[in-house]
Enzyme design. Structure first.
Site, PDB file in Angstrom:
ATOM      1  N   GLU A 111      -2.469   9.333   7.647  1.00  0.00           N
ATOM      2  CA  GLU A 111      -1.099   9.269   7.464  1.00  0.00           C
ATOM      3  C   GLU A 111      -0.601  10.231   8.631  1.00  0.00           C
ATOM      4  O   GLU A 111       0.562   9.964   8.974  1.00  0.00           O
ATOM      5  CB  GLU A 111      -0.508   9.683   6.058  1.00  0.00           C
ATOM      6  CG  GLU A 111      -0.851   8.503   4.991  1.00  0.00           C
ATOM      7  CD  GLU A 111       0.036   7.377   5.065  1.00  0.00           C
ATOM      8  OE1 GLU A 111       1.118   7.668   5.458  1.00  0.00           O
ATOM      9  OE2 GLU A 111      -0.808   6.054   4.963  1.00  0.00           O
ATOM     10  N   CYS A 159     -11.030   2.802  -0.677  1.00  0.00           N
ATOM     11  CA  CYS A 159      -9.579   3.049  -0.133  1.00  0.00           C
ATOM     12  C   CYS A 159      -9.238   2.429   0.899  1.00  0.00           C
ATOM     13  O   CYS A 159     -10.248   2.405   1.755  1.00  0.00           O
ATOM     14  CB  CYS A 159      -9.656   4.585   0.058  1.00  0.00           C
ATOM     15  SG  CYS A 159      -7.907   5.111   0.648  1.00  0.00           S
ATOM     16  N   CYS A 170      -4.347  -1.629  -2.165  1.00  0.00           N
ATOM     17  CA  CYS A 170      -4.411  -0.138  -2.363  1.00  0.00           C
ATOM     18  C   CYS A 170      -5.371   0.082  -3.489  1.00  0.00           C
ATOM     19  O   CYS A 170      -4.745  -0.495  -4.631  1.00  0.00           O
ATOM     20  CB  CYS A 170      -3.332   0.302  -2.609  1.00  0.00           C
ATOM     21  SG  CYS A 170      -3.220   2.265  -3.042  1.00  0.00           S
ATOM     22  N   HIS A 211      -7.304   2.923   3.389  1.00  0.00           N
ATOM     23  CA  HIS A 211      -6.840   3.665   4.379  1.00  0.00           C
ATOM     24  C   HIS A 211      -8.528   3.959   5.147  1.00  0.00           C
ATOM     25  O   HIS A 211      -8.410   4.290   6.540  1.00  0.00           O
ATOM     26  CB  HIS A 211      -6.542   5.131   4.100  1.00  0.00           C
ATOM     27  CG  HIS A 211      -5.223   5.190   3.809  1.00  0.00           C
ATOM     28  ND1 HIS A 211      -4.493   4.620   2.843  1.00  0.00           N
ATOM     29  CD2 HIS A 211      -4.107   5.853   4.548  1.00  0.00           C
ATOM     30  CE1 HIS A 211      -3.093   4.797   2.821  1.00  0.00           C
ATOM     31  NE2 HIS A 211      -2.690   5.462   3.857  1.00  0.00           N
ATOM     32  N   ASP A 227       0.953  -1.099   0.007  1.00  0.00           N
ATOM     33  CA  ASP A 227      -0.094   0.089  -0.150  1.00  0.00           C
ATOM     34  C   ASP A 227       0.889   1.319  -0.009  1.00  0.00           C
ATOM     35  O   ASP A 227       2.287   1.199   0.320  1.00  0.00           O
ATOM     36  CB  ASP A 227      -0.903  -0.076   1.216  1.00  0.00           C
ATOM     37  CG  ASP A 227      -1.827   1.182   1.318  1.00  0.00           C
ATOM     38  OD1 ASP A 227      -2.444   1.650   0.320  1.00  0.00           O
ATOM     39  OD2 ASP A 227      -1.924   1.805   2.351  1.00  0.00           O
ATOM     40  N   SER A 228       0.069   2.182  -0.568  1.00  0.00           N
ATOM     41  CA  SER A 228       0.937   3.602  -0.525  1.00  0.00           C
ATOM     42  C   SER A 228       1.519   3.896   1.175  1.00  0.00           C
ATOM     43  O   SER A 228       2.379   4.952   1.415  1.00  0.00           O
ATOM     44  CB  SER A 228       0.189   4.846  -0.927  1.00  0.00           C
ATOM     45  OG  SER A 228      -0.982   4.924  -0.167  1.00  0.00           O
TER      46      SER A 228
HETATM   47  N1  DGL Z   1      -4.786   3.056   0.475  1.00  0.00           N
HETATM   48  C1  DGL Z   1      -4.765   3.506  -0.702  1.00  0.00           C
HETATM   49  C2  DGL Z   1      -5.957   3.450  -1.533  1.00  0.00           C
HETATM   50  O1  DGL Z   1      -6.538   2.358  -1.232  1.00  0.00           O
HETATM   51  C3  DGL Z   1      -4.271   5.283  -0.440  1.00  0.00           C
HETATM   52  C4  DGL Z   1      -3.919   5.767  -1.713  1.00  0.00           C
HETATM   53  C5  DGL Z   1      -3.437   6.963  -1.304  1.00  0.00           C
HETATM   54  O2  DGL Z   1      -2.043   6.993  -0.775  1.00  0.00           O
HETATM   55  O3  DGL Z   1      -4.063   8.274  -1.474  1.00  0.00           O
HETATM   56  O4  DGL Z   1      -6.495   4.022  -2.509  1.00  0.00           O
END
Ligand code: DGL
Length: 269
Positions: A154, A188, A69, A190, A6-7
């Site tokens: 974050e 998402c 992600c 997150h 993931d990011s």
């Molecule tokens: N968890 C990522 C997603 O599902 C987040 C993306 C991001 O870093 O903006 O889209």
């Protein structure tokens, strides 16, 4: 090991469910926290960063990588599967989170009016809309981008008052598009980390899908259908965490999100 990418912290919501369903499997988590959020980045950059992460997870010994992600699944998955994997190693696999989530809609929705919140990148890609049209032609999809939600997570502000403000505003903007929305996709990974806030502003009749559980069920099914991949997965119940940010910062927040100690290693991609 199964690689989970993931990011940033969002993929932990998928990892948690994967470990629940496959408690013996070994996992390697990679969060590109130093370059998060991805949601506002261009197609080319999300593809480039995601490919770097996938290559790193392959180099570490993962034969199977889950893009935990939505943004990376929307913008990079197809290119990696079709263009890169045949050259890197055709026996390795990279799977995303969008297709299994859309498959679960049939059982979840009665009205066929689906609400989707996601990053600006995921919403603009129309990936969900296209998959939903393909699988359920009668369904209607209502979308709303929430650019502030990932930064709130974050920066460790998921439980703060600022999060309330943005979640109320964005959920209101989505639900005002149709009174018949009965199913909400948190598009998402997150966003489940904001669930206590989201549940406050979503009316009772609207079902919030648990993407982590859906992806975990789908992976169990995939491994049943692909015994050759299943045989490559090492089983010692171990989890390692890699981050491109400071290891101590990742360890503190990830321990909080997972409710158990995390000891991360910092890497450069
Ligand atoms: N968890 C990522 C997603 O599902 C987040 C993306 C991001 O870093 O903006 O889209």
């Amino acid at each position: 090991m199964i690689g989970v990418f993931d990011s940033g912290y969002g993929g932990l919501t998928i990892l948690r469910e994967l470990r629940h369903k496959l408690p013996e499997a070994d996992f390697l988590y990679l969060g590109d926290n130093a370059r998060a959020p991805y949601g506002t980045r261009s197609f080319d950059l999300v593809y480039k960063f995601t490919l770097q992460a996938v290559r790193r997870l392959f180099d570490e010994g993962c034969h199977l990588v889950i893009l935990a992600c939505n943004t990376a699944s929307a913008k990079a998955l197809r290119s990696i599967q079709q263009r890169d994997l045949p050259h890197i190693d055709p026996s390795r696999r990279v799977l995303g989170v969008i297709r299994p989530t859309v498959e679960a809609l049939g059982a979840a929705s009665s009205t066929g009016h689906i609400g989707l919140v996601g990053t600006p990148g995921t919403i603009a890609s129309q990936s969900y809309n296209l998959e939903i049209e393909k699988l359920y032609p009668g369904f209607r999809t209502f979308t709303h981008a929430c650019p502030m939600w990932v930064p709130l997570v974050e920066y460790g502000e998921a439980a703060g008052d600022g999060a309330d403000y943005f979640v109320r505003k964005d959920i209101g903007a989505l639900l005002s598009q149709s009174a018949d929305i009965d199913t909400l996709i948190l598009g998402c990974t997150h966003y489940p980390l904001l669930l206590p806030k989201i549940e406050k502003y979503v009316p009772e009749g609207v079902k919030i899908l648990n993407q982590g559980r859906i992806v975990a069920d789908s992976l169990v099914d995939y491994l049943r259908r692909h015994p050759e991949m299943d045989a490559k997965i090492t089983r010692g119940s171990a989890v390692r965490y890699l981050t491109t940010e400071r290891a101590d910062k990742f360890s503190t927040l990830a321990s909080l999100f997972l409710g158990q100690p995390v000891d991360a290693e910092q890497i450069v991609l």
